[in-house]
Design an enzyme around this catalytic site. Structure first.
Site, PDB file in Angstrom:
ATOM      1  N   ASP A 103       0.828  -1.210   0.000  1.00  0.00           N
ATOM      2  CA  ASP A 103       0.000   0.000   0.000  1.00  0.00           C
ATOM      3  C   ASP A 103       0.863   1.261   0.000  1.00  0.00           C
ATOM      4  OD1 ASP A 103      -2.372   1.337  -0.069  1.00  0.00           O
ATOM      5  OD2 ASP A 103      -2.794   1.167   2.073  1.00  0.00           O
ATOM      6  N   LEU A 130      11.793 -20.241  -4.632  1.00  0.00           N
ATOM      7  CA  LEU A 130      10.839 -19.326  -3.992  1.00  0.00           C
ATOM      8  C   LEU A 130       9.499 -19.449  -4.721  1.00  0.00           C
ATOM      9  CD1 LEU A 130      10.177 -16.868  -2.083  1.00  0.00           C
ATOM     10  CD2 LEU A 130      10.867 -15.394  -3.992  1.00  0.00           C
ATOM     11  N   HIS A 187       2.483   3.281  -9.088  1.00  0.00           N
ATOM     12  CA  HIS A 187       2.388   1.831  -9.331  1.00  0.00           C
ATOM     13  C   HIS A 187       3.636   1.329 -10.067  1.00  0.00           C
ATOM     14  CE1 HIS A 187      -1.546   1.866  -7.679  1.00  0.00           C
ATOM     15  NE2 HIS A 187      -2.145   2.446  -8.702  1.00  0.00           N
TER      16      HIS A 187
HETATM   17  C1  FPP Z   1      -1.995  -0.002  -3.381  1.00  0.00           C
HETATM   18  O1  FPP Z   1      -1.521   1.333  -3.300  1.00  0.00           O
HETATM   19  C2  FPP Z   1      -1.422  -0.692  -4.531  1.00  0.00           C
HETATM   20  C3  FPP Z   1      -2.114  -1.328  -5.516  1.00  0.00           C
HETATM   21  C4  FPP Z   1      -3.590  -1.407  -5.563  1.00  0.00           C
HETATM   22  C5  FPP Z   1      -1.456  -1.944  -6.666  1.00  0.00           C
HETATM   23  C6  FPP Z   1      -0.239  -2.772  -6.356  1.00  0.00           C
HETATM   24  C7  FPP Z   1       0.555  -2.893  -7.590  1.00  0.00           C
HETATM   25  C8  FPP Z   1       1.880  -2.801  -7.656  1.00  0.00           C
HETATM   26  C9  FPP Z   1       2.757  -2.667  -6.481  1.00  0.00           C
HETATM   27  C10 FPP Z   1       2.479  -2.806  -9.003  1.00  0.00           C
HETATM   28  C11 FPP Z   1       3.436  -3.899  -9.286  1.00  0.00           C
HETATM   29  C12 FPP Z   1       2.911  -5.241  -9.034  1.00  0.00           C
HETATM   30  C13 FPP Z   1       3.269  -6.334  -9.734  1.00  0.00           C
HETATM   31  C14 FPP Z   1       2.852  -7.658  -9.239  1.00  0.00           C
HETATM   32  C15 FPP Z   1       4.049  -6.261 -10.982  1.00  0.00           C
HETATM   33  P1  FPP Z   1      -2.579   2.516  -3.434  1.00  0.00           P
HETATM   34  O2  FPP Z   1      -2.740   2.837  -4.864  1.00  0.00           O
HETATM   35  O3  FPP Z   1      -3.851   2.144  -2.738  1.00  0.00           O
HETATM   36  O4  FPP Z   1      -1.827   3.666  -2.671  1.00  0.00           O
HETATM   37  P2  FPP Z   1      -2.495   4.812  -1.782  1.00  0.00           P
HETATM   38  O5  FPP Z   1      -3.097   4.135  -0.579  1.00  0.00           O
HETATM   39  O6  FPP Z   1      -1.330   5.677  -1.418  1.00  0.00           O
HETATM   40  O7  FPP Z   1      -3.503   5.514  -2.627  1.00  0.00           O
END
Ligand code: FPP
Length: 245
Positions: A16, A127, A33
């Protein structure tokens, strides 16, 4: 009795904070992201180095479809690019890649790519990397219950035999070591419907670090924190101490 091993066998992470990380830099959420993808590489390297057996990452929840269409599209594009770029290296490193969740919601080309990466890396054991996509903990419990109910209807299972072990076998990740450590970055202290069943006895580690800043040192700190915990599984501290001898 189980001693707390210094190294968790199975780690799960709610990644997050990508959006806030991007906002701090006056950039769009997709920029965060993208940066988050580098942190995924960091934790994979860290797990390989520390000898963790399984890593499960929450990449897209059942609820994330509610985000703006543009962001969902950017995330899907990112997954495709990551798959195309990373599969070879993961394979070379002995990583087995799996996607966990209701994959039927994804379009055919993405599903095919996911299946191809899973098939390519299926023989690896160093892994287990599980990417949870369109996953929800309640969905997981419901699909296991439905599976058991269908087995009862087919006459393959007695209704009275449906117990924790029987349901547990039908949950996602059942074939992997039990979840030891559940990490959430980004400052919130909640599970957000991730691995509800599997986290029953996991140690929880919450950090304010935003996901794109989470690196191998952060992972090491979380593992050290885990190593200091006393895992009692419902027993008393004295019983655990006696067992440690
Ligand atoms: C949450 O942060 C994150 C996500 C919903 C997406 C997770 C995706 C990645 C880390 C990209 C790479 C992943 C792979 C598997 C290649 P948020 O957007 O909710 O952040 P915020 O709480 O600050 O708004």
């Amino acid at each position: 009795m189980t001693k707390t091993p210094a190294i968790p066998r199975h780690i799960a992470i709610v990644m997050d904070g990508n959006g806030r990380w991007a906002k701090l830099r006056h950039r769009p959420r997709s920029f965060g992201h993208n940066a988050g993808r580098k942190a995924v590489r960091e934790v994979v390297e860290g797990c390989l180095r520390e000898g963790v057996e399984a890593l499960t990452l929450f990449a897209f929840s059942s609820e994330n479809w509610q985000r703006p269409e543009e962001e969902v599209g950017a995330l899907m594009g990112l997954f495709v690019r990551a798959l195309d770029k990373e599969t070879d290296e993961l394979h070379a490193q002995g990583v087995r890649l799996r996607f966990t969740g209701d994959l039927t919601a994804f379009d055919e080309p993405l599903r095919e790519r996911m299946q191809a990466s899973m098939a390519r890396t299926a023989g690896n054991h160093k892994l287990h990397l599980n990417i949870a996509v369109n996953y929800g903990g309640r969905w997981d419990i419901a699909q296991a219950a439905r599976d058991a109910a269908c087995a009862v209807a087919r006459g393959e299972l007695r209704a009275e035999a449906v117990d924790e072990a029987e349901l547990g076998r039908r949950m996602c990740l059942a074939e992997l070591p039990p979840l030891d450590l559940f990490i959430r970055t980004g400052g919130d202290c909640r599970l957000s419907n991730f691995l509800l069943w599997q986290a029953a006895y996991a140690e929880l580690h919450f950090t304010d670090t935003l996901w794109p800043d989470f690196d191998q040192a952060s992972l090491h700190r979380a593992i050290e924190d885990y190593g200091r915990r006393e895992r009692r599984y419902g027993r008393t501290g004295d019983q655990v101490a006696m067992d440690k001898g």
